[in-house]
Design an enzyme around this catalytic site. Sequence first.
Site, short mmCIF file in Angstrom:
data_model
loop_
_atom_site.label_atom_id
_atom_site.label_comp_id
_atom_site.label_asym_id
_atom_site.label_seq_id
_atom_site.Cartn_x
_atom_site.Cartn_y
_atom_site.Cartn_z
N GLY A 194 -2.79 68.42 68.44
CA GLY A 194 -3.40 68.72 69.56
C GLY A 194 -4.92 68.36 69.76
CB SER A 195 -7.24 67.31 72.12
OG SER A 195 -6.83 65.96 71.93
CG HIS B 135 -3.89 76.09 68.06
ND1 HIS B 135 -3.61 75.84 66.65
CD2 HIS B 135 -3.65 74.64 68.32
CE1 HIS B 135 -3.50 74.65 66.21
NE2 HIS B 135 -3.47 73.82 67.23
CG ASP C 208 -58.32 89.44 76.16
OD1 ASP C 208 -58.75 88.35 76.72
OD2 ASP C 208 -57.49 89.48 75.15
#
Lengths: 542, 542
Positions: free
Chosen positions: A56-57, A217, A384
């Site tokens: 799977g990708s 997954h 300041d």
Amino acid sequence: MTQFINRKEDIVQEAIDGLIATSGGRIARLDGYPHIRVVLRNDWDRSRVALVSGGGSGHEPAHAGFVGPGMLTAAVCGDVFASPSVDAVLAGILAVTGPAGCLLIVKNYTGDRLNFGLAAERARAFGLNVSMVVVDDDIALPDLPQARGVAGTLFVHKIAGALAEAGASLEDVSVTATRVIAGTRSIGMSLDTCTVPGALKEDRIARGKAELGLGIHGEAGVEQVDYSDARSAMAIVSQKLGAFLAPGGNYVALLNNLGGASVLEMSVLAHELAHSDLAGRISHIVGPATMMTSLDMRGFSVSLCPATPETLAALETTTPLHNWPGVARLSKPDIIDLPDGLRPIRPLASQHPPTRDFLIRCCEILIAAEADLNALDAKTGDGDTGSTLAGAAKALIKAMDRLPLADHTQLYRAIGQELSETMGGSSGVLLAIFFAAAGDAAASGQTMGEALQAGLARMQEIGGARPGDRTMIDALEPALRVLPQGIAAAARAARNGANGTAEMVQARAGRAAYINTEQLRGQVDPGAEAVARLFEQLVAPV
Amino acid sequence: MTQFINRKEDIVQEAIDGLIATSGGRIARLDGYPHIRVVLRNDWDRSRVALVSGGGSGHEPAHAGFVGPGMLTAAVCGDVFASPSVDAVLAGILAVTGPAGCLLIVKNYTGDRLNFGLAAERARAFGLNVSMVVVDDDIALPDLPQARGVAGTLFVHKIAGALAEAGASLEDVSVTATRVIAGTRSIGMSLDTCTVPGALKEDRIARGKAELGLGIHGEAGVEQVDYSDARSAMAIVSQKLGAFLAPGGNYVALLNNLGGASVLEMSVLAHELAHSDLAGRISHIVGPATMMTSLDMRGFSVSLCPATPETLAALETTTPLHNWPGVARLSKPDIIDLPDGLRPIRPLASQHPPTRDFLIRCCEILIAAEADLNALDAKTGDGDTGSTLAGAAKALIKAMDRLPLADHTQLYRAIGQELSETMGGSSGVLLAIFFAAAGDAAASGQTMGEALQAGLARMQEIGGARPGDRTMIDALEPALRVLPQGIAAAARAARNGANGTAEMVQARAGRAAYINTEQLRGQVDPGAEAVARLFEQLVAPV
């Protein structure tokens, strides 16, 4: 949270095409979109054993990002978190397998096993010599005989890749891969779930919790544990892995970013791994790096593989693939002594009454202007400026006895040093730079006028302000320009310059850059006013 | 979301120590913790021009991750998003600068300019030859004369690094760095803010929006734009950059992950860049890679630098630093024809009435068992085992006329092929593997019994189930073992095996692995039941 994607259906193809387009022609793909998505070496001549992996990708850069010399020959890419089809795997095998045969490296998920397995059967029917190994490095579920394949797969890719590249036989590559798999153990931990494209992000990990033993997954971890910090996280991971170590022998660790941890966090985790209970058994490390991800999961995994000479030799072979971070000895940081010279060299004090009187007069002028300058600054800044200058002036008076008053070259630098130590904010640093650069110029033989111009130039270069930017430079620059004509001329120029800042409604440097136009109109810049007062009162003291 | 860190005060030190520990001794640090955090090359002999960079932390791997041969000599690391002190920068300069001098590469932020600038002055007072260049590549704020330094800084690191490594003079390195800076332009886009350690995450970007022209310190982008997808995002970025391109000449693009985009997303963005309006002007690309981050920001930036021969030559020199992804031609993906053989070779059909009758009888037995098997499966699974098998059996009957019935070797493979095409789910693939492997065995001259055993072995290997795992194998394995003694013996063995599954309360494979013990007790596995029925009814048909 949205993501940088287009249509969900196109993600994998577009990502593959982006990878190939930026590979410099190193990789190509098969003409099988949308169903067959196979990335393969573009320089492959089938003369050696081919290595085909994939699945799977969503695990990028695995697997397509590891296709190249010394690693994979081809990667077969399924949809996000879904196994590629049998046809796709078969296409990959057929495209790269020659007489030397092909090894399939498969992570242990049912879909991948079956689809790669059947593709192997079909390829064998063509007479091809195809073997398959299944990586099952995850220790999260010790009771499950089907341990998952996670980031330890990278060890197999690299080691088998080095052997295949060197011309080893399919049997040798397979035997080695099987041995590496048998010895490799991994576990992961995550602080958040991943964002699956097109799906709502699952929000199952509460603040103060982490998931231990997650897959790649988006599946839930085996358990949720209390999370306090990186140290305790790594301690838990070390303890889990430690239970699986064989007695004796060292290991190579692979520290993997699951996708969403920052590089800073991964370095902190590397530090913790190097100080964990496992550290004594870890001789070498791969990473930290992003290798086997679960999309954008904020997590990490540690994989261990026995550090045999053969394993190390294979891991150390070079590959042009920048996704492979290399292997390095895990070592205590080398610490080098601080260089000499950090403590400034104080020039010898010396007396010179006229210089002393002049400097004290300058300081007193600035001290007397404190309230006025503060009031002016209050209208356009934080009120300041007067106090900052008066404070520095008072400190300089106190330091008078240790200054090299008789050596004007040294004196510039010494004043710069005093100011940088006593005067806060960027103005202190800028004046220190002014005097230091003037000192350099004086030391190289320039006149006082030239030296002060050199200081101004350096201050502008470093500070970035130019005349017209509504800073002290608007008074200082014209004053120094006419100083050769005498201090009275310089005083007039400084006053004109200072008054001109009241018309500069677009501050381009300093804090007034954040103030809006109407607040600035009609107000003289307090730094420029200080310069004008100094010159004016040196001419005609109150 | 929590992060993998410990005490906020220790992050930078721990990250540096982690980086060094995993560098294989390539880098070291100065002994100046906690105030002086300088990472430097451990192999440095001061024989060439030293390159010192750095700034606030939180941009990892920049800058310490780029210390090494061909890139930086030292990196000076401040706190997260805060400039390092003058003393720290000075320590870095003094530690690495020899007769060839030193170039400071500073991103254009006031704190960095001032602190590096003053440190340079102090170093010069020691007689060292120190130059400084300021990187201001950000185009987000075109009206601000002080453009920020962002990821384009990497071009300067690499190009100046290559020159210095090759022995160029300080003047040559400085001139080249200045030229690169003058030509480099960058812009970034993000979908989310970054998580600053110890601070609450700012939630200022609404869903459907993106920030364009952001800095790398969590400061807000110049504008919020509508976000729809990666394509439109890259179009906006391209348009902004395009306005700054000089006419004629090509560019090198650097595609940078700002920290939290996934590798998948970055590849999609690379694809979009390769198809953007800019693509025609981009000859080469660096990345996509994580180089100059803003902690975990889900964003990217694109930087462009004119692709002169000198620039390309310097970018192409090798460095062992894996954080540098190299430079590559930006090219259209090479597409390779699909290999022959994806369409299965259909053996010639042939007639053999006894085989035909046997196969049809097997199919009819399975068709008749549909309802019973479904009912059994409903108790422990999803209730479709009967339908799946019956469907495949019906399809096989239909396919009978195209099977090579007279050639038993070919027949196994042909049945496997039919099943893989008509039978869904993993059982279809597994039976296809069973018949394909049996066919291989038969083709190599094994007997029917041996061939079926070979099929079983391969099915177990790929599927991962073993006897006792509560699958069809619990009936098939004992049946095939005694098959040489006749089909009646096989039927008895299959029945015993199937009945045994009712006592297997811990399923270890298949879908029943997700079912709890008590639901399984007393239920026969439907796959095993199917095998038992098949053998039983072949002996004594109903």
